[in-house]
Enzyme design. Structure first.
Site, PDB file in Angstrom:
ATOM      1  N   HIS A 166       8.386 -10.048  -0.170  1.00  0.00           N
ATOM      2  CA  HIS A 166       8.249 -11.815  -0.305  1.00  0.00           C
ATOM      3  C   HIS A 166       8.837 -12.430   0.909  1.00  0.00           C
ATOM      4  O   HIS A 166       9.062 -13.922   0.904  1.00  0.00           O
ATOM      5  CB  HIS A 166       9.450 -12.212  -1.906  1.00  0.00           C
ATOM      6  CG  HIS A 166       7.810 -11.685  -2.996  1.00  0.00           C
ATOM      7  ND1 HIS A 166       8.357 -10.930  -4.107  1.00  0.00           N
ATOM      8  CD2 HIS A 166       6.875 -11.782  -2.836  1.00  0.00           C
ATOM      9  CE1 HIS A 166       8.206 -10.571  -5.153  1.00  0.00           C
ATOM     10  NE2 HIS A 166       6.571 -10.810  -4.085  1.00  0.00           N
TER      11      HIS A 166
ATOM     12  N   HIS B  62      -3.759  -8.506  -5.320  1.00  0.00           N
ATOM     13  CA  HIS B  62      -3.344  -7.303  -7.037  1.00  0.00           C
ATOM     14  C   HIS B  62      -2.105  -8.741  -7.029  1.00  0.00           C
ATOM     15  O   HIS B  62      -1.013  -8.059  -6.554  1.00  0.00           O
ATOM     16  CB  HIS B  62      -2.957  -6.307  -5.999  1.00  0.00           C
ATOM     17  CG  HIS B  62      -3.959  -5.326  -5.647  1.00  0.00           C
ATOM     18  ND1 HIS B  62      -4.166  -5.228  -4.396  1.00  0.00           N
ATOM     19  CD2 HIS B  62      -4.240  -4.496  -6.177  1.00  0.00           C
ATOM     20  CE1 HIS B  62      -5.354  -4.902  -4.488  1.00  0.00           C
ATOM     21  NE2 HIS B  62      -5.749  -3.644  -5.260  1.00  0.00           N
TER      22      HIS B  62
ATOM     23  N   SER C  44       4.317 -12.934  -6.081  1.00  0.00           N
ATOM     24  CA  SER C  44       3.547 -13.704  -5.511  1.00  0.00           C
ATOM     25  C   SER C  44       2.698 -14.723  -5.509  1.00  0.00           C
ATOM     26  O   SER C  44       3.097 -15.669  -5.045  1.00  0.00           O
ATOM     27  CB  SER C  44       2.686 -12.772  -4.377  1.00  0.00           C
ATOM     28  OG  SER C  44       1.968 -12.022  -4.985  1.00  0.00           O
TER      29      SER C  44
ATOM     30  N   ASP D 141      -1.235  -6.143  -1.742  1.00  0.00           N
ATOM     31  CA  ASP D 141      -0.262  -4.918  -1.829  1.00  0.00           C
ATOM     32  C   ASP D 141      -0.396  -3.756  -3.496  1.00  0.00           C
ATOM     33  O   ASP D 141      -0.101  -4.069  -4.473  1.00  0.00           O
ATOM     34  CB  ASP D 141       1.364  -5.553  -1.826  1.00  0.00           C
ATOM     35  CG  ASP D 141       0.803  -6.842  -3.457  1.00  0.00           C
ATOM     36  OD1 ASP D 141       0.275  -7.101  -3.681  1.00  0.00           O
ATOM     37  OD2 ASP D 141       2.390  -6.869  -3.995  1.00  0.00           O
TER      38      ASP D 141
END
Length: 298
Positions: free
Chosen positions: A19, A42, A103, A170
């Protein structure tokens, strides 16, 4: 197939790396007025309770974000790390960090009205949670939640209308085929939209595919003539050398992870060169903590 839940791992050292890179990348890309499309392959549930049952079971956030927001944390952090801490704090009230933004929420908080966010999530429980969390934002058409395979789903959005995009990939890598699918996705993405930014997170575990992945992505970028950047963060010792047929390591024991970017912002390498040593120092779990950063291309 649907056993992985990021709620067990939210806010761990891998999230700190992932992040921090995401925020620094977006901050650069959003300096241009043209619309940006962000594709999250994802997405997970989007928001996580660090005091909930899942996160409390693993306790991984204690050695991740919680170290950075504790009273004992240094008052001066590298800018990229400080921006990350500030982002997490923005989702919490008071001195206690109970909520961790994934995210999707980090990206949405940074995006402007003209930008678009496409979120892919196949896990049925997480997909429902993600849709519910996003609905609270009342973001309208800016954010789309798609219950689809993100590896395949991003194809229909590349190239985007304004020809500016960031792909964040990810997967859990609990399925061995994910490693190959990441490589295939990047190869296809570069053919569809050669100037897009792609950021891939991966775990560094005792599995041959995990160690091969960054080498394969580097080869892809070099063959395409694209710049690349590879950052790793190790917090403790583990089986560094891959073993043929090795069983996957449980995520709570994750010793290290990496971020591989194709077409990275030129500002990212110096930002990480300042932030990574501090991450390794503050998140170290034993004397084997380390970091690395390499890049190449035009």
């Amino acid at each position: 197939m649907f056993s992985y839940r990021h709620a067990f791992h939210a806010g761990n050292h891998a999230d700190v790396l992932k992040h921090s890179v995401l925020i620094a990348t977006l901050q650069h890309l959003l300096q241009k007025d043209a619309a940006l499309t962000v594709l999250d392959t994802h997405a997970g549930a989007g928001l996580y309770r660090l005091d909930g049952d899942y996160a409390a079971t693993s306790g991984e956030a204690a050695d991740g974000i919680q170290r950075l927001v504790s009273p004992a944390a240094p008052t001066t952090l590298a800018p990229a790390l400080q921006d990350y801490v500030d982002m997490v704090r923005a989702f919490n009230q008071g001195p206690t960090t109970r909520v961790y933004p994934g995210s999707p929420f980090i990206a949405q908080r940074l995006l402007r009205a003209q930008d678009r966010l496409k979120l892919f999530e196949l896990h049925p429980t997480d997909a429902r949670a993600l849709a519910g969390n996003i609905a609270q934002l009342e973001a309208g058409r800016q954010v789309a939640v798609l219950t689809e395979d993100g590896f395949e789903g991003i194809r229909k959005f590349l190239p985007p209308p304004a020809r500016r995009a960031l792909v964040l990939c990810d997967p859990s890598y609990e399925i061995k085929s994910d490693y190959g699918r990441v490589q295939d996705m990047l190869q296809d993405g570069l053919k569809r939209f050669a100037t897009g930014v792609c950021a891939v997170w991966y775990p560094l575990i005792a599995r041959p595919e995990a160690h091969d992945l960054p080498r394969r992505l580097k080869t892809l970028a070099q063959k395409a003539g694209k710049p690349w950047l590879h950052a790793t963060l190790t917090v403790k010792g583990g089986k560094a050398a891959p073993a043929a047929g090795a069983d996957r390591q449980r995520r709570p024991g994750l010793p290290a992870s990496g971020m591989f970017l194709v077409n990275p912002p030129y500002t990212l390498e110096p930002a990480l060169r300042e932030a990574l040593p501090q991450m390794a120092e503050l998140l170290a779990q034993d004397r084997h903590a380390a970091w690395s950063l390499e890049g190449g291309g035009s």
